[in-house]
Structure formats: structure tokens, C-alpha cells
Motif scaffolding. Structure first.
Motif, PDB file in Angstrom:
ATOM      1  N   ASP A 197     -41.057  -1.275   7.657  1.00  0.00           N
ATOM      2  CA  ASP A 197     -41.214  -1.513   5.649  1.00  0.00           C
ATOM      3  C   ASP A 197     -42.324  -1.368   4.669  1.00  0.00           C
ATOM      4  N   LEU A 198     -41.687  -0.146   4.538  1.00  0.00           N
ATOM      5  CA  LEU A 198     -42.625   0.330   2.930  1.00  0.00           C
ATOM      6  C   LEU A 198     -43.316  -0.401   2.553  1.00  0.00           C
ATOM      7  N   GLU A 199     -43.311  -2.027   1.738  1.00  0.00           N
ATOM      8  CA  GLU A 199     -44.458  -2.334   1.245  1.00  0.00           C
ATOM      9  C   GLU A 199     -45.726  -2.792   1.867  1.00  0.00           C
ATOM     10  N   GLU A 200     -45.513  -2.834   3.256  1.00  0.00           N
ATOM     11  CA  GLU A 200     -45.909  -3.706   4.619  1.00  0.00           C
ATOM     12  C   GLU A 200     -47.380  -2.110   4.865  1.00  0.00           C
ATOM     13  N   ALA A 201     -46.336  -0.947   4.619  1.00  0.00           N
ATOM     14  CA  ALA A 201     -47.154  -0.018   5.141  1.00  0.00           C
ATOM     15  C   ALA A 201     -48.035   0.616   3.666  1.00  0.00           C
ATOM     16  N   ILE A 202     -47.433   1.073   2.615  1.00  0.00           N
ATOM     17  CA  ILE A 202     -48.162   1.098   1.194  1.00  0.00           C
ATOM     18  C   ILE A 202     -49.459   0.024   1.495  1.00  0.00           C
ATOM     19  N   ALA A 203     -49.343  -1.149   1.403  1.00  0.00           N
ATOM     20  CA  ALA A 203     -50.565  -1.593   1.931  1.00  0.00           C
ATOM     21  C   ALA A 203     -51.502  -1.427   2.456  1.00  0.00           C
ATOM     22  N   PHE A 204     -50.961  -1.226   3.879  1.00  0.00           N
ATOM     23  CA  PHE A 204     -52.213  -0.320   4.884  1.00  0.00           C
ATOM     24  C   PHE A 204     -52.915   0.468   4.295  1.00  0.00           C
ATOM     25  N   PHE A 205     -52.303   1.358   3.911  1.00  0.00           N
ATOM     26  CA  PHE A 205     -52.716   2.473   3.984  1.00  0.00           C
ATOM     27  C   PHE A 205     -53.871   2.750   2.416  1.00  0.00           C
ATOM     28  N   THR A 206     -53.127   1.885   1.049  1.00  0.00           N
ATOM     29  CA  THR A 206     -53.582   1.623  -0.007  1.00  0.00           C
ATOM     30  C   THR A 206     -54.832   0.840   0.363  1.00  0.00           C
ATOM     31  N   ASP A 207     -55.113  -0.284   1.349  1.00  0.00           N
ATOM     32  CA  ASP A 207     -55.974  -0.639   1.490  1.00  0.00           C
ATOM     33  C   ASP A 207     -57.108  -0.230   2.114  1.00  0.00           C
ATOM     34  N   LEU A 208     -56.895   1.585   2.726  1.00  0.00           N
ATOM     35  CA  LEU A 208     -57.951   1.463   3.079  1.00  0.00           C
ATOM     36  C   LEU A 208     -58.392   3.209   2.269  1.00  0.00           C
ATOM     37  N   GLY A 209     -57.574   3.435   0.869  1.00  0.00           N
ATOM     38  CA  GLY A 209     -58.402   4.034  -0.258  1.00  0.00           C
ATOM     39  C   GLY A 209     -57.508   5.087  -0.370  1.00  0.00           C
ATOM     40  N   LEU A 210     -55.950   5.077   0.292  1.00  0.00           N
ATOM     41  CA  LEU A 210     -55.554   5.898  -0.898  1.00  0.00           C
ATOM     42  C   LEU A 210     -54.341   5.393  -1.571  1.00  0.00           C
ATOM     43  N   THR A 211     -54.010   6.642  -2.965  1.00  0.00           N
ATOM     44  CA  THR A 211     -53.266   6.660  -3.445  1.00  0.00           C
ATOM     45  C   THR A 211     -51.645   6.576  -4.233  1.00  0.00           C
ATOM     46  N   VAL A 212     -51.172   4.925  -4.745  1.00  0.00           N
ATOM     47  CA  VAL A 212     -49.398   5.423  -4.734  1.00  0.00           C
ATOM     48  C   VAL A 212     -49.552   6.791  -5.547  1.00  0.00           C
ATOM     49  N   LEU A 213     -48.702   7.567  -5.703  1.00  0.00           N
ATOM     50  CA  LEU A 213     -48.330   8.583  -6.378  1.00  0.00           C
ATOM     51  C   LEU A 213     -46.970   8.486  -7.290  1.00  0.00           C
ATOM     52  N   GLY A 214     -45.903   7.922  -6.839  1.00  0.00           N
ATOM     53  CA  GLY A 214     -45.268   7.427  -7.041  1.00  0.00           C
ATOM     54  C   GLY A 214     -44.193   6.922  -5.879  1.00  0.00           C
ATOM     55  N   ARG A 215     -43.056   6.229  -6.685  1.00  0.00           N
ATOM     56  CA  ARG A 215     -41.927   5.775  -5.926  1.00  0.00           C
ATOM     57  C   ARG A 215     -40.953   6.212  -5.615  1.00  0.00           C
ATOM     58  N   ASP A 216     -39.446   5.761  -5.608  1.00  0.00           N
ATOM     59  CA  ASP A 216     -38.000   6.297  -5.414  1.00  0.00           C
ATOM     60  C   ASP A 216     -37.103   6.196  -4.969  1.00  0.00           C
ATOM     61  N   GLU A 217     -35.823   5.796  -4.601  1.00  0.00           N
ATOM     62  CA  GLU A 217     -34.874   5.953  -3.830  1.00  0.00           C
ATOM     63  C   GLU A 217     -33.974   6.804  -4.202  1.00  0.00           C
ATOM     64  N   VAL A 218     -33.780   7.549  -2.727  1.00  0.00           N
ATOM     65  CA  VAL A 218     -33.158   8.834  -3.072  1.00  0.00           C
ATOM     66  C   VAL A 218     -31.828   8.471  -1.762  1.00  0.00           C
ATOM     67  N   SER A 219     -30.743   9.846  -1.987  1.00  0.00           N
ATOM     68  CA  SER A 219     -29.484   8.799  -1.808  1.00  0.00           C
ATOM     69  C   SER A 219     -28.348  10.274  -2.495  1.00  0.00           C
ATOM     70  N   GLY A 220     -26.942  10.781  -2.107  1.00  0.00           N
ATOM     71  CA  GLY A 220     -26.388  11.390  -2.834  1.00  0.00           C
ATOM     72  C   GLY A 220     -26.440  12.977  -2.104  1.00  0.00           C
ATOM     73  N   PRO A 221     -25.608  13.114  -1.779  1.00  0.00           N
ATOM     74  CA  PRO A 221     -25.532  14.853  -1.804  1.00  0.00           C
ATOM     75  C   PRO A 221     -27.023  15.636  -1.613  1.00  0.00           C
ATOM     76  N   TRP A 222     -27.439  16.071  -2.300  1.00  0.00           N
ATOM     77  CA  TRP A 222     -28.481  16.718  -2.802  1.00  0.00           C
ATOM     78  C   TRP A 222     -29.259  16.293  -1.189  1.00  0.00           C
ATOM     79  N   ALA A 223     -29.442  14.834  -1.331  1.00  0.00           N
ATOM     80  CA  ALA A 223     -30.604  14.759   0.181  1.00  0.00           C
ATOM     81  C   ALA A 223     -30.042  14.516   1.649  1.00  0.00           C
ATOM     82  N   GLU A 224     -28.619  14.482   1.061  1.00  0.00           N
ATOM     83  CA  GLU A 224     -27.655  14.476   2.452  1.00  0.00           C
ATOM     84  C   GLU A 224     -27.938  16.320   3.421  1.00  0.00           C
TER      85      GLU A 224
END
Length: 149
Positions: free
Chosen positions: A14-41
């Protein structure tokens, strides 16, 4: 040749659960994305690779974690890594207040595996299970010059 560590990638349930855990410990979200397609494969080596990702950074700007939640193919559950198993082991975070960090972790349902240890008067440290069973070491230097190792 110059080499530097870019980030550590961790697949999560669960991405949101993991983000909440690490940001509560002081990390900052630099960016988010959704990846797919030939380059990701090609990059990942997985046909049909489709994931939501988030890049997080520690407060000092040196450590980065890339969290990813697979949308396709379906993520495979595995047994949580044990401290003595070969392979990717844990993520270690230095904190300036271990007790406060443990209170934050507890709010996420994460508790030390066995309590807090003292390493030769240099560190107070503990391992705990974070979101998706991630093994996380939290360490507080108790002498000048210490850092998580």
C-alpha cells in the motif's frame, strides 16, 4: 568512474500507508508518478510492468527511498525477510530522538522486534517491521560523530 547511491527501491503493498510511515519519521516526498509501457518493461525486466511510485528523501538530502506499488502484474506476497537471511536486508535510518521515532512508528502499528539495544555506548538502536513487513533499523547516536551503520 564515479559512483554514488541513487536510492533504495522497496515494493510495498500500500503506497499511501508506506508514504505516511516514512514521512511521519521525517522523510519528504520529492515526487510521485505512475509508470508503465515499453521503457518501464525494459528497465525493470518485467513484461506488463505498471506501478505507482514515490521518491522520498531524508532531511539531510543524502538518503533516498523509492517506494513502488505494483498495479500489474499483481504483486506477490513473500515471507518477511529475517535478519539472518541472505539478500536485501533492511533500511537503516539515523534519528535524533529514538524514543520519539518509536512513538511515531507505534502509531503506525510498528513496534521493535525485541526492544532497544545499546551498542557499546555509541548507538541506541532497534529493528522493527514497517509497512508491508519492511525491516527498518532506527538508530540514535549517543556519542559525537555517530551515525547509523
Amino acid at each position: 568512474m564515479s559512483t554514488r547511491l541513487e536510492n533504495v527501491g522497496i515494493a510495498v503493498r500500500d503506497l499511501e500507508e508506506a508514504i505516511a510511515f516514512f514521512t511521519d519519521l521525517g522523510l519528504t516526498v520529492l515526487g510521485r508518478d505512475e509508470v508503465s509501457g515499453p521503457w518501464a518493461e525494459t528497465a525493470v525486466g518485467l513484461d506488463g510492468n505498471h506501478a505507482r511510485i514515490a521518491l522520498l528523501q531524508t532531511a539531510d538530502g543524502h538518503g533516498r527511498i523509492e517506494l513502488f506499488e505494483y498495479l500489474h502484474p499483481t504483486a506477490l506476497e513473500t515471507a518477511p525477510t529475517q535478519p539472518h537471511e541472505i539478500g536485501m536486508h533492511r533500511i537503516a535510518l539515523s534519528v535524533d530522538d529514538l524514543d520519539a521515532a518509536l512513538e511515531i512508528a507505534a502509531r503506525h502499528g510498528c513496534h521493535p522486534l525485541r526492544g532497544v539495544a545499546d551498542y557499546q555506548g555509541v548507538y541506541r538502536l532497534t529493528y522493527l517491521r514497517g509497512p508491508s513487513g519492511i525491516l527498518v533499523m532506527l538508530a540514535q547516536a549517543t556519542q559525537a560523530g555517530g551515525g547509523a551503520g
